[in-house]
Each structure stands twice: as structure tokens, then as C-alpha cells.
Design an enzyme around this catalytic site. Structure first.
Site, short mmCIF file in Angstrom:
data_model
loop_
_atom_site.label_atom_id
_atom_site.label_comp_id
_atom_site.label_asym_id
_atom_site.label_seq_id
_atom_site.Cartn_x
_atom_site.Cartn_y
_atom_site.Cartn_z
N GLN A 1 0.66 -0.90 -0.18
CA GLN A 1 0.47 0.35 0.21
C GLN A 1 0.87 1.49 0.59
O GLN A 1 0.87 1.90 0.81
CB GLN A 1 -1.28 0.05 1.35
CG GLN A 1 -1.68 -0.93 1.54
CD GLN A 1 -3.36 -0.32 -0.14
OE1 GLN A 1 -3.63 1.10 -0.06
NE2 GLN A 1 -3.64 -1.25 -0.77
N SER A 2 2.04 1.34 -1.03
CA SER A 2 2.70 2.45 -0.77
C SER A 2 1.95 3.58 -1.67
O SER A 2 1.40 3.23 -2.73
CB SER A 2 3.83 1.88 -1.19
OG SER A 2 4.56 3.45 -2.25
N ASN A 3 2.02 4.59 -1.04
CA ASN A 3 1.62 6.27 -0.93
C ASN A 3 2.60 6.55 -2.59
O ASN A 3 2.22 7.32 -3.60
CB ASN A 3 1.97 6.80 0.32
CG ASN A 3 0.03 6.70 0.92
OD1 ASN A 3 -0.99 6.19 0.54
ND2 ASN A 3 0.79 6.82 2.44
N ALA B 1 4.59 4.97 -4.13
CA ALA B 1 4.13 4.78 -5.71
C ALA B 1 3.20 5.11 -6.61
O ALA B 1 2.90 5.27 -7.75
CB ALA B 1 4.26 2.48 -5.86
#
Length: 344
Positions: A74-76, A78
Site C-alpha cells: 500500500q505504497s503512497n 508508488a
């Protein structure tokens, strides 16, 4: 500090608002303001947008036709990288590492992951514990062999070029305060891959702001976190040609990480509810909620916020991630007949 010397894409919605939080201030008995870096634009905003203005400008200057980065599921970062790539019309490939072991469908396909794909990015998934920088270089070389011009962005956009975005934020925030006659006594924010805090440290030092900065850690132990931030702050100052920060300028509190990166904590979930119910502001369980949990606890225990101290909480964004963590919220706490806190 003349940042116009560096390539930059002016795509963020800046300056972001600086607002007082009256109901949270009343609840905690301290004067709390918020710097709304959840409002930077680019796919719902967040702190990475400031970094990517400089990083993607460098990619464009180098003639890249693809960018590549890595992060947790859940990378912001990315999501915002994919949005920038879409805006520039270039490819984006993201390597996602499973740092939690969660097999929940929303966690793995909703939230930031959904937006990665909507922006046209391709993704690869890896188990936790991988050498992600090494995997990214491997993937980049494969695409270079296919004729692609790949620009590699480190996780979190955390290098000296990316940290310029938060050196600029330091200048922006102090200018806003100066224009309003607002004395800032302390800045608090969530710190992870180190670029946000390092940029702020370097920027505050460059303009001689003399405002204490406290990073609330979301992953690494305190010695490692502080060393990462300090090393990057020194590199950022060198890039800008400004005085190097002192080691004492870097302070991180890592008491609110909980069981690990990306794993929600009770104090973080409480912070999410407090900000949502008292101020209409959304936090995320991974970063901003843990930063806010530290803020709340340190005020409650009298460690900060006393004697009229005015605190600015820098909101790093990430609310999209809430949709990957729906299972973390106990439905028994979600009610409509009365707010969690007493009304004013």
C-alpha cells in the site's frame, strides 16, 4: 536557498493550507495547527508529490521514457509516482514488497494498488525481506536491454533530489507563518524512508528557522532512523550549497511503531477516529496515524504542548490506504448517533 537552480515540474497544488485544528486543540488542551500536505494534488495528494516534482523533472531532463520505483503493497509513493508518469506520458513499473503478510483482498488490490493500475503502472509483487533496491536494478536492466530509458527512483523518493521538495516545504511553511504573524514552536510529522524529515531539517537549517522538528517513526528503530535522516539531510544541504545540519537537529521518536511497518496500532486507529470525527481530516494507518498517535500521546503526557507551545502537525497524506485497511476498524466503534468525543 535558491531551488530554482534545479529542474522541477510545478504540478503540486502549493502552497498547501496551514490551518488551526480548534476541536482537537480543545480536546487535548494544546494549540495544534496542521500543514495539509494531504492536499498536494496528483492522485489525492500526499508528501511524495513534493519530492516527485524534482525527481520526475530530473527523469524528464535525462530523456527517460519509463520510471521505476519500489515500496510496500500500500505504497503512497508508488501511487503518486504512477500519477506523475501518467501526466508525463511515460511508462511506470512498480515493485511492491509484502511487509505485513496480510492476505486480505482489499489490502492487496484496493486502495493505492487500485490507483497504481488505474494510472497505467505495471506492478510486481515480492515477499517480505527481499533486497528491493537490488530487485529494482535487476528489473531496470531488463527493460534497458529492451531499449527503454529507465529512471530509477528510490523507495519513498528519498534521496537528495527528492528531499529538495521538503527543503522547499520548510521555506513555504515559515513564510506562511511569517505572513500571519504565527509563531511556530514545534513541527511534528511521521517519518519513514527519511526524505521528508531530511528535507525539512536541511531547509529549516538553511533559513535559520530555529524551529524544533520531531519525526514520529513508522518503521526503523530510533538509532537507525535518526542516522538515515541525518545522512540524507547532510547530502541535501550539500546539494543546495547550504550549511550542513547538526546531528542534534535530527530527532525521531519510534515508540509508536507498534508491531511493525504497515501494521495498525490501537493508538493509530484512535488518532484516525479523532482527526476524522473532530476535524473532518483523514489519516492513514501506516504513516500519518502513527505520527498523530505520537503527537496525541506526547501532549497527553505533558512532554510537548505545555506553556502555550504552538505545534504544527505536518500531514503526509495517505488516506487512499484506508480502503486497504477496512478490516482494521472495529465496526462497534462506528456509530452515527453521537461523536466519539464530546461536542464543544
Amino acid at each position: 536557498m535558491h531551488l530554482a537552480r534545479f529542474p522541477r515540474l510545478h504540478l503540486a497544488h502549493l502552497p498547501t493550507p496551514l490551518e488551526r485544528m480548534p476541536r482537537l486543540s480543545k480536546e487535548l488542551g494544546a494549540e495544534i495547527w496542521i500543514k495539509r500536505d494531504d492536499c498536494t494534488g496528483m492522485s489525492s495528494g500526499g508528501n511524495k508529490t513534493r519530492k516527485l516534482e524534482f525527481l520526475m523533472a530530473e527523469a524528464e531532463a535525462q530523456g527517460a521514457d519509463m520510471v521505476m520505483t519500489q515500496g510496500a503493497t500500500q505504497s503512497n509513493h508508488a501511487r503518486q509516482t504512477a500519477a506523475f508518469a501518467a501526466r508525463l506520458g511515460i511508462g511506470c513499473h512498480v515493485l511492491l514488497e509484502d511487509r505485513t503478510g496480510y492476505d486480505d483482498a482489499n489490502y492487496n488490490m484496493n486502495g493505492n494498488v487500485l490507483l497504481d493500475h488505474l494510472h497505467g503502472a505495471s506492478t510486481e509483487k515480492f515477499p517480505g525481506g527481499h533486497d528491493m533496491p537490488g530487485e529494482m536494478e535487476r528489473a531496470a536492466e531488463e527493460r534497458r536491454a529492451e531499449g527503454k530509458k529507465v529512471y530509477v527512483i528510490p523507495g519513498g523518493g528519498s534521496n537528495a533530489v527528492g528531499a529538495l521538495g521538503y527543503a522547499n516545504c520548510a521555506l513555504e511553511l515559515v513564510n506562511q507563518a511569517n505572513e500571519r504573524g504565527l509563531r511556530i514552536d514545534r513541527i511534528v510529522h511521521a517519518t519513514g524512508s527519511s526524505g521528508t524529515q531530511a528535507g525539512l531539517v536541511a531547509g529549516l537549517k538553511a533559513i535559520n528557522a530555529n524551529i524544533p522538528l520531531l519525526g514520529i517513526g513508522t518503521r526503523a528503530p530510533q538509532p537507525k532512523q535518526e542516522q538515515m535522516v541525518y545522512d540524507l539531510a547532510v547530502k541535501t544541504a550539500a546539494l543546495m550549497g547550504t550549511p550542513a545540519p547538526d546531528r542534534s537537529d535530527v530527532v525521531a521518536n519510534t515508540n509508536y511503531v507498534g508491531e511493525g511497518y504497515g501494521i495498525p496500532t490501537e493508538s493509530g486507529l484512535e488518532a484516525i477516529r479523532m482527526f476524522a470525527e473532530l476535524e473532518g481530516i483523514l489519516l492513514d494507518p501506516v504513516y500519518s496515524a502513527k505520527g498523530a498517535a505520537g503527537l496525541i500521546d506526547l501532549i497527553r503526557t505533558g512532554q510537548i504542548g505545555g506553556d502555550g507551545e504552538r505545534i504544527v502537525f505536518l500531514h503526509t497524506g495517505g488516506s487512499v490506504g484506508l480502503f486497504g485497511y477496512d478490516w482494521a476498524f472495529d465496526r462497534s466503534h462506528q456509530h452515527t448517533d453521537a461523536p466519539m468525543m464530546a461536542a464543544e
